[in-house]
Write an enzyme that holds these catalytic residues in place. Structure first.
Site, PDB file in Angstrom:
ATOM      1  N   ARG A 185      -0.172  -8.882  13.333  1.00  0.00           N
ATOM      2  CA  ARG A 185      -0.767  -7.919  12.272  1.00  0.00           C
ATOM      3  C   ARG A 185      -1.766  -8.672  11.330  1.00  0.00           C
ATOM      4  O   ARG A 185      -2.503  -7.938  10.903  1.00  0.00           O
ATOM      5  CB  ARG A 185       0.398  -6.928  11.510  1.00  0.00           C
ATOM      6  N   LYS A 235       0.744  -1.242  -0.019  1.00  0.00           N
ATOM      7  CA  LYS A 235      -0.009  -0.119  -0.096  1.00  0.00           C
ATOM      8  C   LYS A 235       0.971   1.271  -0.050  1.00  0.00           C
ATOM      9  O   LYS A 235       0.813   2.210  -0.674  1.00  0.00           O
ATOM     10  CB  LYS A 235      -0.954  -0.177   1.176  1.00  0.00           C
ATOM     11  N   ARG A 275      11.796  -5.409   4.391  1.00  0.00           N
ATOM     12  CA  ARG A 275      11.413  -3.844   4.254  1.00  0.00           C
ATOM     13  C   ARG A 275      12.644  -3.054   4.847  1.00  0.00           C
ATOM     14  O   ARG A 275      12.910  -3.146   5.970  1.00  0.00           O
ATOM     15  CB  ARG A 275      10.040  -3.707   4.591  1.00  0.00           C
ATOM     16  N   ARG A 312      11.285  -1.029  10.503  1.00  0.00           N
ATOM     17  CA  ARG A 312      10.433  -0.960  11.484  1.00  0.00           C
ATOM     18  C   ARG A 312      10.595  -2.134  12.705  1.00  0.00           C
ATOM     19  O   ARG A 312      10.402  -3.257  12.579  1.00  0.00           O
ATOM     20  CB  ARG A 312       9.119  -0.772  10.681  1.00  0.00           C
ATOM     21  N   ARG A 315      -9.658   1.004   8.896  1.00  0.00           N
ATOM     22  CA  ARG A 315      -9.276  -0.174   9.082  1.00  0.00           C
ATOM     23  C   ARG A 315     -10.141  -0.968   9.929  1.00  0.00           C
ATOM     24  O   ARG A 315      -9.751  -2.220  10.217  1.00  0.00           O
ATOM     25  CB  ARG A 315      -7.703   0.055   9.918  1.00  0.00           C
TER      26      ARG A 315
HETATM   27  P1  AP5 Z   1       4.956  -1.735   1.604  1.00  0.00           P
HETATM   28  O1  AP5 Z   1       4.486  -0.724   0.576  1.00  0.00           O
HETATM   29  O2  AP5 Z   1       5.644  -0.915   2.734  1.00  0.00           O
HETATM   30  O3  AP5 Z   1       3.505  -2.164   2.286  1.00  0.00           O
HETATM   31  P2  AP5 Z   1       2.437  -2.029   3.089  1.00  0.00           P
HETATM   32  O4  AP5 Z   1       0.873  -2.348   2.480  1.00  0.00           O
HETATM   33  O5  AP5 Z   1       2.152  -0.215   3.245  1.00  0.00           O
HETATM   34  O6  AP5 Z   1       2.549  -2.538   4.570  1.00  0.00           O
HETATM   35  P3  AP5 Z   1       2.562  -1.852   6.010  1.00  0.00           P
HETATM   36  O7  AP5 Z   1       3.227  -2.584   6.871  1.00  0.00           O
HETATM   37  O8  AP5 Z   1       2.937  -0.221   6.052  1.00  0.00           O
HETATM   38  O9  AP5 Z   1       1.047  -1.815   6.080  1.00  0.00           O
HETATM   39  P4  AP5 Z   1       0.361  -1.850   7.661  1.00  0.00           P
HETATM   40  O10 AP5 Z   1      -1.202  -1.595   6.920  1.00  0.00           O
HETATM   41  O11 AP5 Z   1       0.642  -2.913   8.281  1.00  0.00           O
HETATM   42  O12 AP5 Z   1       1.097  -0.516   8.408  1.00  0.00           O
HETATM   43  P5  AP5 Z   1       0.714   1.059   8.581  1.00  0.00           P
HETATM   44  O13 AP5 Z   1       1.909   1.729   8.532  1.00  0.00           O
HETATM   45  O14 AP5 Z   1      -0.584   1.384   7.868  1.00  0.00           O
HETATM   46  O15 AP5 Z   1       5.619  -2.972   1.168  1.00  0.00           O
HETATM   47  C1  AP5 Z   1       6.421  -3.847   2.106  1.00  0.00           C
HETATM   48  C2  AP5 Z   1       7.598  -4.327   1.423  1.00  0.00           C
HETATM   49  O16 AP5 Z   1       7.378  -4.964   0.066  1.00  0.00           O
HETATM   50  C3  AP5 Z   1       8.655  -3.120   1.162  1.00  0.00           C
HETATM   51  O17 AP5 Z   1       9.752  -3.396   1.494  1.00  0.00           O
HETATM   52  C4  AP5 Z   1       8.435  -2.973  -0.355  1.00  0.00           C
HETATM   53  O18 AP5 Z   1       9.494  -2.613  -1.028  1.00  0.00           O
HETATM   54  C5  AP5 Z   1       8.038  -4.299  -0.818  1.00  0.00           C
HETATM   55  N1  AP5 Z   1       7.196  -4.608  -1.748  1.00  0.00           N
HETATM   56  C6  AP5 Z   1       6.059  -3.691  -2.271  1.00  0.00           C
HETATM   57  N2  AP5 Z   1       5.466  -4.118  -3.472  1.00  0.00           N
HETATM   58  C7  AP5 Z   1       6.129  -5.245  -3.725  1.00  0.00           C
HETATM   59  C8  AP5 Z   1       6.216  -5.849  -5.052  1.00  0.00           C
HETATM   60  N3  AP5 Z   1       5.193  -5.755  -6.096  1.00  0.00           N
HETATM   61  N4  AP5 Z   1       6.988  -6.780  -5.070  1.00  0.00           N
HETATM   62  C9  AP5 Z   1       8.006  -7.062  -3.978  1.00  0.00           C
HETATM   63  N5  AP5 Z   1       8.041  -6.393  -3.250  1.00  0.00           N
HETATM   64  C10 AP5 Z   1       7.279  -5.521  -3.044  1.00  0.00           C
HETATM   65  O19 AP5 Z   1       0.266   0.844   9.930  1.00  0.00           O
HETATM   66  C11 AP5 Z   1       1.268   0.376  11.169  1.00  0.00           C
HETATM   67  C12 AP5 Z   1       0.467   0.514  12.605  1.00  0.00           C
HETATM   68  O20 AP5 Z   1      -0.122   1.831  12.762  1.00  0.00           O
HETATM   69  C13 AP5 Z   1      -0.782  -0.382  12.666  1.00  0.00           C
HETATM   70  O21 AP5 Z   1      -0.225  -1.722  12.949  1.00  0.00           O
HETATM   71  C14 AP5 Z   1      -1.419   0.422  13.744  1.00  0.00           C
HETATM   72  O22 AP5 Z   1      -1.104   0.037  14.997  1.00  0.00           O
HETATM   73  C15 AP5 Z   1      -1.376   1.738  13.543  1.00  0.00           C
HETATM   74  N6  AP5 Z   1      -2.431   2.163  12.690  1.00  0.00           N
HETATM   75  C16 AP5 Z   1      -2.512   2.593  11.321  1.00  0.00           C
HETATM   76  N7  AP5 Z   1      -3.570   2.885  10.773  1.00  0.00           N
HETATM   77  C17 AP5 Z   1      -4.386   2.669  11.550  1.00  0.00           C
HETATM   78  C18 AP5 Z   1      -5.776   2.893  11.813  1.00  0.00           C
HETATM   79  N8  AP5 Z   1      -6.446   3.499  10.825  1.00  0.00           N
HETATM   80  N9  AP5 Z   1      -6.262   2.611  12.835  1.00  0.00           N
HETATM   81  C19 AP5 Z   1      -5.727   2.026  13.942  1.00  0.00           C
HETATM   82  N10 AP5 Z   1      -4.433   1.774  14.033  1.00  0.00           N
HETATM   83  C20 AP5 Z   1      -3.486   2.229  12.960  1.00  0.00           C
END
Ligand code: AP5
Length: 219
Positions: free
Chosen positions: A171, A13, A127, A160, A88
């Protein structure tokens, strides 16, 4: 365009949000990035969020919703936005509907990035993120030219805290229980488009932009 990205942790994402938001000329609003910035600055919001994030649990709705409400009220979000990581939960989605109704606008589309669990585990464990520009790299799938250094601005890359194996497992569980019901919520409203998010990053970007094109041209 007003767009939400959904998909499991590690679906790509954040990676795709950078390209899609630039393509659509809208701000990318990532709740995870906002929380991480607050954690690193030691703000009260960051202190509140950190324990939940470190466990891989969701930050409570009241904290998250107020933060998004304030961000959506900023000038640059008036003409559109890309939300990454919000909503979410179904209650967050219902609040988003109310927030947008109060602003007199609606969501245009929810783009789901579809990837299997074994692939997201590979992605998350390799990552690396730039400390200064937040660009996302991967040690195998998208490595920088020099290990540990961002190609874009020479910033330091870090892993991270929530990318440890036990936190990744939690997660994924939280995603299955709390977030995946959004797929039905939005498909029932005719807003969901799912794309295959496997394969090279550029191929996924092309699929995403192709899927959004009819909406951009009002077809
Ligand atoms: P990446 O693009 O970083 O993946 P992502 O889907 O963004 O993963 P996240 O871990 O950031 O999502 P998340 O939803 O768990 O975390 P968030 O930060 O929102 O890609 C991952 C890796 O894969 C990278 O190394 C990339 O290079 C590689 N990659 C990408 N595409 C690829 C491809 N096609 N092929 C190969 N490799 C590829 O949330 C973190 C925390 O914040 C949550 O756990 C929660 O505690 C809190 N939080 C955030 N939002 C909320 C909310 N709305 N409500 C409550 N808590 C929240």
């Amino acid at each position: 365009m007003r767009l939400v990205l959904v998909g499991p942790p590690g679906a790509g994402k954040g990676t795709q949000a950078q390209f899609i938001a630039e393509h659509l000329s809208v701000p990318k609003i990532s709740t995870g990035d906002i929380f991480r910035a607050n954690v690193s600055q030691g703000t009260p919001l960051g202190l509140q969020a950190k324990a939940y994030m470190d466990r891989g649990d969701l930050v409570p709705d009241d904290v998250t919703i107020d933060m998004v409400r304030n961000r959506l009220a900023e000038d640059d979000a008036r003409r559109g936005f890309l939300l990454d990581g919000f909503p979410r939960t179904v209650p967050q989605a219902e609040v988003l509907d109310d927030m947008l109704a109060a602003l007199g606008v609606k969501l245009d589309v929810v783009l789901e990035l579809v990837v299997e669990d074994d692939e997201v585990i590979r992605r998350l464990s390799g990552r690396r993120t730039c400390r200064t520009c937040n660009h996302i790299w991967h040690v195998d799938f998208d490595p920088p030219a020099v290990e540990g250094v961002c190609d874009l601005d020479r910033g330091e890359l870090y892993q991270r805290d929530d990318d440890k194996p036990e936190t990744i497992a939690n997660r994924l569980k939280v995603y299955a229980e709390a977030t995946s019901p959004l797929v039905n919520y939005y498909s029932g409203r005719g807003l969901l488009i799912g794309i295959d998010a496997t394969g090279p990053v550029d191929d996924v970007t092309v699929r995403a932009i192709d899927a959004l094109r009819p909406l951009q041209h009002g077809e």
